[in-house]
Enzyme design. Structure first.
Site, PDB file in Angstrom:
ATOM      1  N   LYS A   9     -20.666   0.161 -18.154  1.00 51.42           N
ATOM      2  CA  LYS A   9     -20.975   0.841 -19.413  1.00 51.42           C
ATOM      3  C   LYS A   9     -19.718   1.518 -19.951  1.00 51.42           C
ATOM      4  O   LYS A   9     -18.807   1.909 -19.196  1.00 51.42           O
ATOM      5  CB  LYS A   9     -22.114   1.842 -19.238  1.00 51.42           C
ATOM      6  CG  LYS A   9     -21.887   2.933 -18.186  1.00 51.42           C
ATOM      7  CD  LYS A   9     -21.247   4.183 -18.706  1.00 51.42           C
ATOM      8  CE  LYS A   9     -21.054   5.246 -17.637  1.00 51.42           C
ATOM      9  NZ  LYS A   9     -20.241   6.391 -18.071  1.00 51.42           N
ATOM     10  N   PRO A  87     -14.528  -1.329 -10.928  1.00 49.27           N
ATOM     11  CA  PRO A  87     -13.786  -0.442 -10.012  1.00 49.27           C
ATOM     12  C   PRO A  87     -14.567   0.838  -9.689  1.00 49.27           C
ATOM     13  O   PRO A  87     -15.212   1.418 -10.575  1.00 49.27           O
ATOM     14  CB  PRO A  87     -12.512  -0.123 -10.803  1.00 49.27           C
ATOM     15  CG  PRO A  87     -12.375  -1.248 -11.774  1.00 49.27           C
ATOM     16  CD  PRO A  87     -13.768  -1.629 -12.147  1.00 49.27           C
ATOM     17  N   GLY A  91     -15.454   5.650 -13.935  1.00 51.43           N
ATOM     18  CA  GLY A  91     -16.185   6.139 -15.101  1.00 51.43           C
ATOM     19  C   GLY A  91     -16.885   5.032 -15.859  1.00 51.43           C
ATOM     20  O   GLY A  91     -17.335   5.235 -16.993  1.00 51.43           O
ATOM     21  N   LEU A  92     -17.009   3.859 -15.240  1.00 54.68           N
ATOM     22  CA  LEU A  92     -17.632   2.697 -15.890  1.00 54.68           C
ATOM     23  C   LEU A  92     -19.065   2.454 -15.411  1.00 54.68           C
ATOM     24  O   LEU A  92     -19.675   1.436 -15.757  1.00 54.68           O
ATOM     25  CB  LEU A  92     -16.779   1.448 -15.644  1.00 54.68           C
ATOM     26  CG  LEU A  92     -15.411   1.460 -16.328  1.00 54.68           C
ATOM     27  CD1 LEU A  92     -14.496   0.386 -15.733  1.00 54.68           C
ATOM     28  CD2 LEU A  92     -15.556   1.250 -17.836  1.00 54.68           C
ATOM     29  N   GLY A  94     -20.439   1.891 -12.375  1.00 53.59           N
ATOM     30  CA  GLY A  94     -20.691   0.821 -11.419  1.00 53.59           C
ATOM     31  C   GLY A  94     -21.849   1.100 -10.481  1.00 53.59           C
ATOM     32  O   GLY A  94     -22.678   0.222 -10.229  1.00 53.59           O
ATOM     33  N   SER A  96     -24.456   3.162 -10.924  1.00 52.81           N
ATOM     34  CA  SER A  96     -25.710   3.124 -11.679  1.00 52.81           C
ATOM     35  C   SER A  96     -26.107   1.695 -12.019  1.00 52.81           C
ATOM     36  O   SER A  96     -27.291   1.333 -11.964  1.00 52.81           O
ATOM     37  CB  SER A  96     -25.574   3.939 -12.969  1.00 52.81           C
ATOM     38  OG  SER A  96     -25.339   5.299 -12.688  1.00 52.81           O
ATOM     39  N   ASP A 129     -27.348   7.518 -15.160  1.00 51.63           N
ATOM     40  CA  ASP A 129     -27.027   6.411 -16.073  1.00 51.63           C
ATOM     41  C   ASP A 129     -27.895   5.184 -15.812  1.00 51.63           C
ATOM     42  O   ASP A 129     -27.758   4.167 -16.479  1.00 51.63           O
ATOM     43  CB  ASP A 129     -25.552   5.995 -15.914  1.00 51.63           C
ATOM     44  CG  ASP A 129     -24.603   6.974 -16.585  1.00 51.63           C
ATOM     45  OD1 ASP A 129     -24.987   7.563 -17.612  1.00 51.63           O
ATOM     46  OD2 ASP A 129     -23.482   7.144 -16.083  1.00 51.63           O
TER      47      ASP A 129
END
Length: 273
Positions: A9, A87, A91-92, A94, A96, A129
């Protein structure tokens, strides 16, 4: 065999509203799903097992599988294979994304036939998330993540992610967060977005966790400033420390040129919405 894609995300805007009595934080976010994803496969097995190409401490996939097995009194096991591409600590989203993919995958493999409301309850029980990652649609998210309103996808072509060598823990980021005054309210940002004034939105958007990320990743501030000098449409996603630039249709972006700006791994991706 069941295959699920756990999509990353991207936070286009993030406001920390305040800390809740349960220890979590209320947030306002505009979030977009990315094509970058982990791939999870689910196969029948005697026990619950995970095979992965990397080691992950306190693995959320196994926790999710065990919770579902116990909650719905499942008398089967599962072998989950994880192919990791998002990664860790970037903060992407992963973790969730992996949780939500596990919920979807086990609902199919174990033939649980869980309806949408039950899937939503599971997702919220397991993370903040995770509800967004259950659907993978551009959305305005508020509260701890329990309120979701789907939005029109923004006119973004490619997205270039700059991955730091210094992962940031989401928990540590929120523990160190200090409120700051903002020039633009989130309500104004949301109005710009919904009105289709994307140029103004991207000019004024913000991430409340940026300065906290500066503290936790000492390389981040200089990297962000360097990137911002060349690309005004440069931002940070989530709790950091991934920076990103968005490609606008009227410009030509060459990956080899972008990759030379910072000493970071660069991933080219796009929205899936």
């Amino acid at each position: 065999m069941i295959i699920e894609h756990a999509y990353a995300k991207l936070n286009l805007a993030l406001e920390v509203v305040g800390k809740r009595s349960d220890g979590f934080h209320d947030l306002n976010m505009i979030v977009m799903p990315l094509a970058l994803c982990d791939i999870l496969t689910f196969e029948p097995n005697l026990d619950i097992e995970l095979a992965s190409d990397i080691d992950i401490e306190d693995n959320a996939i196994l926790k999710t599988a065990r919770l579902i097995k116990n909650k719905y009194h499942v008398n089967q096991g599962v072998l989950i294979t994880l192919e990791k591409h998002i990664p860790i600590g970037s903060g992407l989203g992963g973790e969730s994304a992996d949780i939500s993919a596990t919920i979807r995958g086990l609902n199919k493999l174990w033939n649980l036939q869980l309806k949408d409301e039950e899937l939503k309850k599971l997702a919220l029980e397991l993370g903040s998330d995770t509800l967004f990652c259950l659907y993978n649609k551009t959305a305005y998210i508020s509260g701890r993540g329990e309120h979701i309103e789907f939005l029109k996808k923004p006119p973004i072509e490619d997205v270039f992610l700059f991955i730091s060598k210094h992962p940031i823990s989401t928990r540590e980021s929120f523990q160190n967060y200090t409120p700051k005054n903002k020039k633009t309210s989130f309500e104004s940002l949301l109005f710009m977005y919904k009105s289709g004034d994307y140029h103004l939105f991207f000019e004024h958007t913000f991430n409340d966790l940026l300065e906290t990320a500066y503290m936790l990743d000492k390389t981040l501030k200089n990297a962000y400033m360097t990137l911002k000098k060349q690309y005004k449409n440069a931002y940070m996603t989530g709790s950091g420390s991934t920076l990103f630039i968005i490609k606008k249709a009227e410009k030509i972006y060459k990956l080899e040129e972008i990759a030379g700006i910072l000493d970071r791994n660069v991933i080219k991706t796009a929205s899936i919405d």
